[in-house]
Design a protein around this motif. Structure first.
Motif, PDB file in Angstrom:
ATOM      1  N   MET A   1      25.979  43.482  45.768  1.00 42.36           N
ATOM      2  CA  MET A   1      25.962  42.927  44.420  1.00 42.36           C
ATOM      3  C   MET A   1      27.298  42.270  44.129  1.00 42.36           C
ATOM      4  O   MET A   1      28.340  42.764  44.518  1.00 42.36           O
TER       5      MET A   1
ATOM      6  N   CYS B   1      25.525  47.528  34.641  1.00 41.68           N
ATOM      7  CA  CYS B   1      25.400  48.773  35.402  1.00 41.68           C
ATOM      8  C   CYS B   1      26.640  49.642  35.246  1.00 41.68           C
ATOM      9  O   CYS B   1      27.750  49.134  35.053  1.00 41.68           O
TER      10      CYS B   1
ATOM     11  N   ARG C   1      20.564  39.445  36.164  1.00 44.95           N
ATOM     12  CA  ARG C   1      21.884  39.909  35.747  1.00 44.95           C
ATOM     13  C   ARG C   1      21.696  41.283  35.119  1.00 44.95           C
ATOM     14  O   ARG C   1      20.862  41.449  34.228  1.00 44.95           O
TER      15      ARG C   1
ATOM     16  N   VAL D   1      26.500  42.684  36.847  1.00 46.71           N
ATOM     17  CA  VAL D   1      26.380  42.397  38.275  1.00 46.71           C
ATOM     18  C   VAL D   1      25.177  41.497  38.506  1.00 46.71           C
ATOM     19  O   VAL D   1      24.249  41.429  37.703  1.00 46.71           O
TER      20      VAL D   1
ATOM     21  N   THR E   1      29.476  47.183  34.098  1.00 50.85           N
ATOM     22  CA  THR E   1      29.820  45.915  34.724  1.00 50.85           C
ATOM     23  C   THR E   1      28.584  45.040  34.798  1.00 50.85           C
ATOM     24  O   THR E   1      27.486  45.520  35.113  1.00 50.85           O
TER      25      THR E   1
ATOM     26  N   ALA F   1      29.881  41.280  41.233  1.00 50.28           N
ATOM     27  CA  ALA F   1      30.245  41.453  39.829  1.00 50.28           C
ATOM     28  C   ALA F   1      30.741  40.145  39.261  1.00 50.28           C
ATOM     29  O   ALA F   1      31.493  39.419  39.908  1.00 50.28           O
TER      30      ALA F   1
END
Length: 261
Positions: A1, A73, A70, A14, A12, A3
């Motif tokens: 992933m 997380c 998007r 990601v 965040t 960021a």
């Protein structure tokens, strides 16, 4: 992933880019919760294996993607998700959802801001989204983010059709449709009635079909063939509050800032 924002105490943002990323399954579950209850079982998010569809969409190299996830997380999992679709120079927010216990913390606004950055990176000049007219909280959020109404749509239930007197509908792309429907639980079928061709969205035992006589022909043909027992039609509405139906939506849009384009 990858960021796209620095980590914060609120998670965040990601961008899942691999089909085997566990975030994909969690995102699919969360997107299913975003659908209005009146539309339960009618949209692709409620298909039997929509998570597999998301994973398959991420299989090509990222520069080839037109479906762009998007997610916000943190160590507890996916707190919010936005499902963007690239449509030429427009970027459509196909769905957005925030985990119930994480609402009210600005995650929706963060994902909308991230969508602006993404649209600029892709060279888009317009952002679009659809929202239920009954979802007043989301409508306020989108207006604060610069979106305004462009058009309206009404969803109406239809009764099963009796066999029409004229010739039945002809199916254009049966092989590709059945492969997609069996793999993911939904698919788009092209059907020809006379000289006209229509698209039919099938999700499980439900289908969105055209209205009028052509729609009756399609329902009479596809009902026995696919075991469909729930039918609905979507029509444009000139005003947001006057047309009857079991669901009503607004298509909203906003332009992009000149900077970054």
């Amino acid at each position: 992933m990858g960021a796209v924002l620095n980590p914060t105490t609120t998670g965040t943002v990601v961008a899942p880019t691999r089909p085997d990323d566990p975030v994909v399954t969690a995102a699919a579950r969360l997107l299913a919760e975003s659908v209005p209850s009146s539309c339960a079982g009618l949209v692709a998010y409620h298909a039997s294996d929509y998570a597999a569809f998301l994973a398959a969409s991420l299989a090509p190299p990222p520069p080839l993607h037109t479906l762009l996830l998007r997610c916000v997380c943190d160590e507890t999992g996916v707190r919010a998700v936005a499902d963007w679709r690239l449509l030429g120079r427009r970027l459509l927010l196909n769905g957005i959802a925030v985990r119930t216990r994480d609402r009210g913390h600005g995650h929706g606004s963060r994902l909308l801001d991230d969508g602006i950055r993404l649209a600029n990176e892709l060279g888009c000049d317009q952002l679009l989204l659809d929202v239920s007219l009954e979802n007043t909280v989301a409508r306020r959020l989108y207006r604060r983010a610069g979106y305004q109404d462009q058009s309206y749509q009404v969803w109406t239930h239809l009764d099963p059709a009796t066999p029409p007197a004229d010739s039945p509908a002809r199916i254009v792309d049966w092989a590709s449709f059945t492969a997609h429907h069996r793999a993911y639980g939904f698919g788009d079928l092209r059907v020809r009635v006379g000289d006209d061709e229509f698209g039919v969205r099938c999700v499980g035992s439900a289908a969105r079909v055209p209205g009028g006589a052509a729609g009756a022909t399609v329902r009479a043909t596809l009902g026995p063939l696919l075991g469909i027992d729930r039918w609905y039609v979507t029509t444009a509405s000139a005003e947001p509050e006057t047309e009857p139906g079991f669901a009503r939506f607004a298509r909203m849009w906003r332009g992009l800032p000149a900077q970054g384009r």
